[in-house]
Write a protein that holds these residues in place. Structure first.
Motif, PDB file in Angstrom:
ATOM      1  N   ILE A   1      62.684  98.243  16.636  1.00 44.66           N
ATOM      2  CA  ILE A   1      63.050  99.395  17.314  1.00 44.66           C
ATOM      3  C   ILE A   1      61.759 100.512  17.938  1.00 44.66           C
ATOM      4  O   ILE A   1      61.142  99.346  17.741  1.00 44.66           O
ATOM      5  N   MET A   2      62.560 100.200  19.162  1.00 41.63           N
ATOM      6  CA  MET A   2      62.291 101.140  19.992  1.00 41.63           C
ATOM      7  C   MET A   2      61.479 102.834  18.885  1.00 41.63           C
ATOM      8  O   MET A   2      61.815 103.661  19.003  1.00 41.63           O
ATOM      9  N   ILE A   3      60.606 102.507  20.228  1.00 45.85           N
ATOM     10  CA  ILE A   3      59.585 103.781  20.036  1.00 45.85           C
ATOM     11  C   ILE A   3      59.941 105.010  20.847  1.00 45.85           C
ATOM     12  O   ILE A   3      60.742 104.658  21.754  1.00 45.85           O
ATOM     13  N   ALA A   4      59.908 106.295  20.062  1.00 45.53           N
ATOM     14  CA  ALA A   4      60.550 107.388  20.535  1.00 45.53           C
ATOM     15  C   ALA A   4      60.984 107.588  22.376  1.00 45.53           C
ATOM     16  O   ALA A   4      61.951 107.963  22.722  1.00 45.53           O
ATOM     17  N   ASP A   5      59.632 107.095  23.313  1.00 42.06           N
ATOM     18  CA  ASP A   5      59.141 107.608  24.259  1.00 42.06           C
ATOM     19  C   ASP A   5      59.512 106.548  25.603  1.00 42.06           C
ATOM     20  O   ASP A   5      59.149 106.155  26.529  1.00 42.06           O
ATOM     21  N   ARG A   6      60.108 105.212  24.370  1.00 40.85           N
ATOM     22  CA  ARG A   6      59.666 104.168  25.213  1.00 40.85           C
ATOM     23  C   ARG A   6      60.614 103.799  27.108  1.00 40.85           C
ATOM     24  O   ARG A   6      60.402 103.754  28.151  1.00 40.85           O
ATOM     25  N   ILE A   7      61.866 104.375  26.749  1.00 38.59           N
ATOM     26  CA  ILE A   7      62.856 104.075  27.859  1.00 38.59           C
ATOM     27  C   ILE A   7      62.364 105.188  28.490  1.00 38.59           C
ATOM     28  O   ILE A   7      62.014 104.104  30.150  1.00 38.59           O
ATOM     29  N   GLU A   8      61.462 105.699  28.237  1.00 39.48           N
ATOM     30  CA  GLU A   8      61.238 107.423  29.337  1.00 39.48           C
ATOM     31  C   GLU A   8      60.530 106.504  30.312  1.00 39.48           C
ATOM     32  O   GLU A   8      59.856 106.430  31.293  1.00 39.48           O
TER      33      GLU A   8
ATOM     34  N   SER B   1      44.669  96.943  25.451  1.00 35.82           N
ATOM     35  CA  SER B   1      43.967  95.727  25.140  1.00 35.82           C
ATOM     36  C   SER B   1      42.575  95.465  25.282  1.00 35.82           C
ATOM     37  O   SER B   1      42.651  95.832  26.684  1.00 35.82           O
ATOM     38  N   LEU B   2      42.656  94.528  24.491  1.00 33.15           N
ATOM     39  CA  LEU B   2      41.544  94.083  24.595  1.00 33.15           C
ATOM     40  C   LEU B   2      41.637  92.660  25.492  1.00 33.15           C
ATOM     41  O   LEU B   2      40.276  92.628  26.358  1.00 33.15           O
ATOM     42  N   GLU B   3      42.177  92.114  26.045  1.00 29.18           N
ATOM     43  CA  GLU B   3      42.489  90.753  26.816  1.00 29.18           C
ATOM     44  C   GLU B   3      42.883  91.745  28.035  1.00 29.18           C
ATOM     45  O   GLU B   3      43.802  92.582  28.138  1.00 29.18           O
ATOM     46  N   LYS B   4      42.681  90.965  29.443  1.00 27.48           N
ATOM     47  CA  LYS B   4      43.230  91.577  30.728  1.00 27.48           C
ATOM     48  C   LYS B   4      44.726  90.185  30.691  1.00 27.48           C
ATOM     49  O   LYS B   4      45.035  89.222  30.700  1.00 27.48           O
ATOM     50  N   ILE B   5      45.783  90.901  30.533  1.00 23.44           N
ATOM     51  CA  ILE B   5      47.366  90.721  30.404  1.00 23.44           C
ATOM     52  C   ILE B   5      47.788  89.887  32.074  1.00 23.44           C
ATOM     53  O   ILE B   5      47.909  91.272  33.015  1.00 23.44           O
ATOM     54  N   PRO B   6      48.057  89.030  31.840  1.00 25.12           N
ATOM     55  CA  PRO B   6      48.880  88.461  33.379  1.00 25.12           C
ATOM     56  C   PRO B   6      49.615  90.167  33.193  1.00 25.12           C
ATOM     57  O   PRO B   6      50.710  89.902  32.740  1.00 25.12           O
TER      58      PRO B   6
ATOM     59  N   GLN C   1      53.060  96.515  30.799  1.00 20.68           N
ATOM     60  CA  GLN C   1      52.830  98.578  31.157  1.00 20.68           C
ATOM     61  C   GLN C   1      52.013  98.407  29.358  1.00 20.68           C
ATOM     62  O   GLN C   1      52.112  98.207  28.455  1.00 20.68           O
ATOM     63  N   ASP C   2      50.143  98.436  29.692  1.00 20.10           N
ATOM     64  CA  ASP C   2      49.834  98.421  28.082  1.00 20.10           C
ATOM     65  C   ASP C   2      50.328 100.070  27.678  1.00 20.10           C
ATOM     66  O   ASP C   2      49.301 100.685  27.392  1.00 20.10           O
ATOM     67  N   GLU C   3      51.057  99.859  26.927  1.00 16.68           N
ATOM     68  CA  GLU C   3      50.421 100.269  25.981  1.00 16.68           C
ATOM     69  C   GLU C   3      51.910 100.127  24.419  1.00 16.68           C
ATOM     70  O   GLU C   3      52.607  98.981  24.772  1.00 16.68           O
ATOM     71  N   ILE C   4      51.364 100.430  22.663  1.00 16.29           N
ATOM     72  CA  ILE C   4      53.077 100.218  21.996  1.00 16.29           C
ATOM     73  C   ILE C   4      54.460 100.731  22.397  1.00 16.29           C
ATOM     74  O   ILE C   4      54.149 101.927  21.955  1.00 16.29           O
ATOM     75  N   LEU C   5      55.569 100.260  22.222  1.00 20.93           N
ATOM     76  CA  LEU C   5      56.475 101.020  22.723  1.00 20.93           C
ATOM     77  C   LEU C   5      57.401 100.078  21.930  1.00 20.93           C
ATOM     78  O   LEU C   5      58.653 100.290  21.989  1.00 20.93           O
TER      79      LEU C   5
END
Length: 330
Positions: free
Chosen positions: A99-106, A148-153, A209-213
């Motif tokens: 499922i995609m969150i409503a504003d993911r693509i935007e 995110s609590l960790e640094k993501i590559p 992109q540091d969001e849950i989408l």
């Protein structure tokens, strides 16, 4: 013809026996806040009611292309069917149960448009949900602000891809031009992600992109769970990708990381009783470095053809779950 104000995004939705979830997935595409979307739905010869659900949905919301495969052509080829007719600047590979969150693509388009052309992929955080839709855990652990609590590559992530699994596949938005340069997914493989990460990250940059989408559904019978099933073909696909990585590597550090990954696959070959494949992995490893006594011991167990698969799958199903959070992928 009036030019679009913003770039078109193609969503390629592949479905196989996802009758319970496909309507919710389709709805999440139609309820996006971003208006410029080309949706291509491919039913890969489902044997349950998936096709009926899609047809009912299309009767109410016909604005998407629908491809019905008479037989299962495999995940990678089904995606490539959609890629052949994709018109968007960017592409999303969406499974019929996520499922995609409503504003993911935007949000992803806005982010992508700020990046230089050498970026081929954007990916983000995700929340895992179970079969009933209940939230389990996040792909990356977050703080109270959702970060995110960790640094993501980010950037050149090729070494990170060789080292470990860290990208949640359904969160990716890919530049169509980059996909076409790679020739799409490799149709000889059972899965797309590891191979795509290897082939694309050596040529293009990735941006986190540091969001849950995205909501990623965890199902007990998913393809990833088949890696320990004898004869599933999963480990053979991993072997093919490791050979590609061997040819693509640019420095000694990358060969060291690939060697460590190969050792992991040799152990998995033992558990899956893919004994001959373990010997092929071992030969590939030997081109990089001396396998060492620990790996040679595992290879010896493979030569003895020990029947460990049943015991290990019992461990995975019953014992290991007691110590691993629900929804975690291993």
């Amino acid at each position: 013809m009036r030019q679009l104000e913003k770039p078109l995004v193609t969503v390629i939705l592949t479905a196989l026996n996802q009758e319970k979830y496909i309507e919710e997935t389709l709805t999440s595409v139609f309820y996006q806040t971003y208006p410029y979307i080309q949706l291509i739905v491919i039913d890969n010869a489902s044997t349950d009611g998936t096709r009926s659900v899609i047809e009912t949905f299309k009767a109410k919301a016909p604005a998407f292309q629908y491809i019905q495969n008479p037989f299962n052509v495999g995940l990678c080829k089904a995606f490539n069917q959609g890629l052949l007719v994709a018109q968007g600047k960017y592409v999303i590979d969406l499974s019929g149960d996520d499922i995609m969150i409503a504003d993911r693509i935007e949000k992803q388009v806005a982010c992508f448009e700020e990046l230089s052309s050498d970026y081929g992929v954007i990916f983000s955080n995700a929340t895992y949900i179970n079969e009933q839709g209940r939230k389990l855990n996040n792909h990356y652990v977050i703080d109270r602000n959702g970060k995110s609590l960790e640094k993501i590559p980010s950037g050149d992530v090729y070494k990170n891809v060789l080292e470990k699994y860290f990208i949640c596949t359904p969160t990716m938005m890919m530049r169509t031009e980059s996909l076409n340069q790679l020739g799409g997914y490799d149709e000889s493989l059972l899965f797309e992600d590891f191979d795509f990460w290897v082939r694309s990250s050596v040529r293009f940059k990735y941006f986190y992109q540091d969001e849950i989408l995205t909501l990623k559904r965890v199902l007990s019978g998913s393809l990833s769970s088949h890696v320990y099933r004898k004869g599933s073909g999963m480990l053979a696909s991993y072997y093919a990708v490791c050979n590609k990585a061997y040819d693509l590597n640019r420095d000694q550090r990358e060969f060291d990381l690939l060697a460590a990954r190969i050792r992991t696959f040799i152990r998995k070959c033992l558990y899956a009783q893919e004994f001959e494949l373990a010997l092929r992995f071992r030969r590939l490893l030997n081109y990089i470095e001396n396998p060492g006594w620990q790996t040679e011991f595992i290879v010896l167990l493979c030569r003895l053809h020990l029947p460990v698969n049943f015991a290990y799958r019992f461990y995975i199903k019953n014992l290991r779950k007691a110590f691993i959070p629900e929804g975690f992928s291993f």
